[in-house]
Scaffold this motif. Structure first.
Motif, short mmCIF file in Angstrom:
data_model
loop_
_atom_site.label_atom_id
_atom_site.label_comp_id
_atom_site.label_asym_id
_atom_site.label_seq_id
_atom_site.Cartn_x
_atom_site.Cartn_y
_atom_site.Cartn_z
N LEU A 55 0.86 -1.18 0.00
CA LEU A 55 0.00 0.00 0.00
C LEU A 55 0.90 1.23 0.00
N LEU A 56 0.99 1.87 -1.16
CA LEU A 56 1.95 2.97 -1.30
C LEU A 56 1.26 4.33 -1.12
N SER A 57 2.08 5.30 -0.73
CA SER A 57 1.53 6.62 -0.45
C SER A 57 2.19 7.72 -1.26
N SER A 58 2.86 7.32 -2.33
CA SER A 58 3.54 8.33 -3.16
C SER A 58 2.55 9.40 -3.59
N GLY A 59 2.99 10.65 -3.43
CA GLY A 59 2.12 11.79 -3.69
C GLY A 59 1.61 12.41 -2.41
N GLU A 60 1.60 11.59 -1.37
CA GLU A 60 1.04 12.05 -0.09
C GLU A 60 2.14 12.30 0.94
N GLU A 61 3.36 12.44 0.48
CA GLU A 61 4.49 12.56 1.41
C GLU A 61 4.40 13.81 2.28
N ALA A 62 3.87 14.89 1.73
CA ALA A 62 3.85 16.14 2.51
C ALA A 62 2.93 16.02 3.72
N VAL A 63 1.87 15.23 3.56
CA VAL A 63 0.96 15.03 4.70
C VAL A 63 1.71 14.32 5.84
N ALA A 64 2.38 13.24 5.48
CA ALA A 64 3.09 12.46 6.50
C ALA A 64 4.20 13.29 7.15
N VAL A 65 5.01 13.93 6.32
CA VAL A 65 6.18 14.64 6.86
C VAL A 65 5.76 15.91 7.59
N GLY A 66 4.83 16.64 7.01
CA GLY A 66 4.37 17.88 7.67
C GLY A 66 3.75 17.59 9.02
N LEU A 67 2.91 16.58 9.05
CA LEU A 67 2.23 16.22 10.30
C LEU A 67 3.26 15.76 11.35
N CYS A 68 4.14 14.87 10.94
CA CYS A 68 5.08 14.31 11.91
C CYS A 68 6.11 15.34 12.37
N SER A 69 6.38 16.32 11.54
CA SER A 69 7.36 17.33 11.96
C SER A 69 6.81 18.20 13.08
N ALA A 70 5.50 18.17 13.25
CA ALA A 70 4.88 18.95 14.33
C ALA A 70 4.72 18.13 15.61
N LEU A 71 5.10 16.85 15.55
CA LEU A 71 4.92 15.96 16.72
C LEU A 71 6.17 15.93 17.58
N THR A 72 5.97 15.66 18.86
CA THR A 72 7.09 15.47 19.78
C THR A 72 7.19 13.99 20.15
N ALA A 73 8.23 13.66 20.89
CA ALA A 73 8.43 12.26 21.29
C ALA A 73 7.29 11.76 22.18
N GLU A 74 6.61 12.66 22.87
CA GLU A 74 5.53 12.25 23.77
C GLU A 74 4.23 11.95 23.03
N ASP A 75 4.15 12.38 21.78
CA ASP A 75 2.91 12.18 21.02
C ASP A 75 2.86 10.76 20.47
#
Lengths: 299, 101, 334
Positions: free
Chosen positions: A21-41
């Motif tokens: 199940l590939l997500s190519s094209g949707e990388e910005a969603v994954a990276v943008g979202l995760c860049s706002a997360l901390t280790a506690e999330d």
């Protein structure tokens, strides 16, 4: 984003362990979202989880091993596609039943709330899960209990092959959450900075005790539902979609800002290719589970 | 006249009750409406209140005791000098009011 | 020292046994929380949670909306994150709405993460016919017996309600705990000292020579009544209360059938693909060919109409008839 793209491209060349199940094209969603997360999330996702797992920091080698069925994988080779999990990375896990992880995520958020632990629980699900009853049930309870939780809908416009407009009434999808009194926004999911900013703002509100929030990221899936599912979109439409590549958009912006030049980009690509090659090599060097492991970890 | 308190089916399905507390002892006069005893069923607390005046003469099921439906819990009489019957079940039923929590 | 032996048990209503188990486990382990419809100030549909809200507070005793899918899902997710949720699903018929998180997530989590995660959620629900009609009376526990990663228990006494619920709240993985509606009016002795009943162990409720009757939950009392009646005809029944449906205590049942030579299974749910079918098959696998029969509800929905409800589910007379047939006995003259 480049790592996700190259990782999935490498995986797509490996049909020896079934479909993916590939997500190519949707990388910005994954990276943008995760860049706002901390280790506690905590992050929970639907089945299309390679991008979010890598963005959360899951080791590419163990991820590739899992996707190729090796016992060194994140799930000892037992979960496979759609069920990746690595709590040590803050990736609570994927769950391949569409919509199935939404209520689970609320339970994780309840655990945080009950124990007064910091951290926000994010559930990333597709528009395919948006029509599931579990979403309403969970939105309602999360809003009532003010759970520290972000509902992140990655609207890639397709439920397997069925277009969003054919099956989902709310317009935009985020308008649904307004009825529950949640902060709720729809943003462009193809632009990294936009995703990051929206996620950061929503998470800030949740961390401040504002209760759950809802974000819809409008994205585009480059490939068909899975590596063995038919592509039903015409080539011309696909060309338009792929022209909106989030990686290219981000690279162009960086180049325009003078942050990235051709040499630096080539160097990045080289590094990414090396990491992906190492991941594949690690997986290939790892053993499959033995048949008697079919009966271990059942309970 | 001699009376008895028995527990009819105060609620559906009640088979057995437990006596929680008597609000008085033998010799005590209970006026109409006064709380005589509290019972517990599988679902609820039940207050048994006097539906007519009477003297409590004899307690047959103490606090903490279990009793099946229909078994007499206490003997009452109109006055405190009436002779008690040989069998507590011989009296008429005291009028009582059940208040179910 | 003189004097009478100190009592080791205490008589209590079925609901009080449940309440005691939950209260003790909540005191013992701050991770135990209670979720469900009307579990808070209302104290549960059967008052089995009376006073828990007052003692443990609204953070640990939470009323939920009527949303079984989310209730079970939230319970499973909270369990995976380290809590020990007890999710009360009023009737087993509604558990169907929550089967996805239970079966697809909770029961699979340990396996699919290679043992790194588990979801020790306890689903407490109520089965059985008691006038509530076609969609509120079903005994569906057999459905759950074939889900690897899920345990299923069903007490028949207050003592087992207490012991099994406590055991469930200490298990490593998910457990479905099933009460029968007709057990709530009953009372029985339960141990005074805190104790836990191990899951996976059946109990022989009556010893006998001629036939083994394996049953569970409320049907245990029906079978014991039938065994009394049959004893007067000279038929000696051994009655086994399964207590745990998954895992099944095949050793105890097989040892009994080895002695009696015959097995009757009795359940209130459907006989087709029912508990009894599995019990009989496992006994055969264990000790070889046996003479067996099964008794369950008629192959029909259970009506709220008392005439039709009674017609549908096994009673002592039907149990006795099945035993006589299995033992080759004539019906006695009345």
């Amino acid at each position: 984003m480049m790592l996700i793209r190259r990782f999935e491209e490498a995986l797509a060349r490996r049909p020896d362990h079934g479909f993916q199940l590939l997500s190519s094209g949707e990388e910005a969603v994954a990276v943008g979202l995760c860049s706002a997360l901390t280790a506690e999330d905590e992050l929970l996702t639907g089945g299309r989880s390679i991008g979010p797992a890598l963005a959360r920091g899951v080791d590419p080698g163990r991820l590739m091993a899992e996707l190729l069925g090796r016992s060194t994988g994140t799930n000892s080779g037992k979960g496979g596609r759609g069920h990746l999990a690595d709590r040590t990375s803050g990736f609570f896990g994927a769950h391949a039943v569409v919509g199935g992880n939404i209520s689970i995520a609320a339970g994780v958020a309840l655990a945080h709330q009950t124990r007064s632990e910091p951290g926000v629980v994010v559930v990333l699900f597709g528009d395919g899960a948006f029509g599931a009853g579990a979403l309403h049930e969970t939105l309602n309870i999360a809003a009532t209990w003010r759970l520290p939780m972000l509902f992140a809908c990655n609207n890639n416009q397709l439920s397997v092959s069925t277009a969003r407009d054919v099956v989902l009434a709310p317009r935009p999808l985020s308008s649904l959450a307004l009825a529950y009194g949640m902060p709720s926004h729809t943003v462009d999911g193809m632009t990294l900075d936009t995703v990051t900013a929206a996620a950061q703002e929503a998470l800030d509100g949740i961390r401040a005790g504002g209760g759950p929030a809802f974000l819809e990221f409008e994205s585009l899936r480059f490939a068909s539902h899975s590596t063995n599912a038919r592509e039903t979109r015409p080539a011309a439409a696909l060309a338009v979609i792929r022209a909106r590549c989030p990686i290219q958009q981000f690279a162009t912006a960086l180049t325009d800002q003078g942050v990235l030049d051709a040499d630096a980009r080539a160097q990045l690509e080289h590094e990414v290719d090396a990491r992906v090659a190492a991941a594949v090599a690690f997986a290939d060097a790892s053993p499959f589970p033995t048949p008697d492991e079919a009966l271990t970890d059942v309970w | 006249m001699i009376y008895k308190i028995t527990i009819p089916e105060v609620a559906p399905d009640v088979e057995e009750i437990r006596v929680l507390e008597w609000h008085g002892g033998p010799g005590q006069w209970f006026a109409e409406g006064e709380l005589i005893v509290e019972l517990e069923t599988h679902k609820a607390l039940v207050e048994v209140r006097a539906g007519q005046g009477g003297v409590l003469r004899q307690i047959l099921a103490e606090a903490g005791d279990w009793a099946r439906i229909g078994v007499p819990l206490a003997v009452f009489s109109d006055t405190d000098d009436e002779a008690l019957p040989a069998s507590p079940g011989d009296g008429a039923d005291l009028m009582v009011e059940f208040v179910i929590d | 020292m003189s004097g009478e032996a100190k009592a080791t048990t205490e008589r209590m209503f079925f609901r009080q046994a449940i309440r005691r188990a939950v209260a003790e486990e909540m005191r013992r382990n701050p991770a135990v929380i209670l979720l469900g419809q009307d579990v808070g100030a209302f104290g549960g549909s059967y008052r089995e949670f009376d006073g828990l809200l007052a003692e443990f507070g609204a953070a640990r005793v939470r009323d939920t909306p009527v949303a079984e899918a989310a209730m079970v899902g939230i319970g499973a997710g909270a369990a995976a994150a380290g809590l020990r949720p007890l999710v009360s699903i009023t009737y087993m018929d509604f558990l169907m709405l929550g089967l996805d998180p239970l079966v697809n997530y909770a029961a699979k989590l340990c396996y699919k993460t290679g043992g790194r995660m588990t979801a020790p959620v306890v689903i407490k629900t109520t089965a059985g016919a008691k006038g509530q009609g076609v969609a509120h009376s079903q005994c569906l526990e057999a459905w759950l017996m074939g889900i690897p990663g899920l345990k299923v228990v069903a007490p028949s006494t207050p003592a087992d309600a207490y012991g099994l619920l406590k055991a469930a709240l200490r298990e490593k993985g998910p457990v479905v705990y099933v009460d029968h509606k007709r057990l709530f009016p009953t009372a029985g002795e339960a141990p005074l000292a805190e104790s836990v009943s191990p899951i996976g162990v059946a109990e022989i409720r009556r010893h006998g020579r001629d036939v083994t009757i394996a049953t569970h939950a409320y049907m245990t009392s029906i079978v014991l009544k039938a065994a009394d009646d049959l004893a007067r005809e000279g038929v000696s029944c051994e009655v086994i209360d399964l207590r745990s449906l998954a895992p099944l205590d095949v050793a105890t049942i097989s040892a009994s059938v080895r002695r009696t030579g015959r097995l009757l299974t009795v359940e209130e749910g459907q006989a087709t693909c029912g508990v009894g079918v599995e019990v009989a098959a496992r006994v055969r696998e264990s000790i070889g060919a046996i003479s067996s029969a099964r008794l369950g509800a008629l192959a029909a929905p259970v009506s709220s109409n008392p005439v039709l409800e009674a017609a549908c589910i096994p009673d002592a007379a039907r149990v006795a008839t099945a035993v006589r047939a299995l033992c080759g006995r004539a019906v006695p003259d009345r």
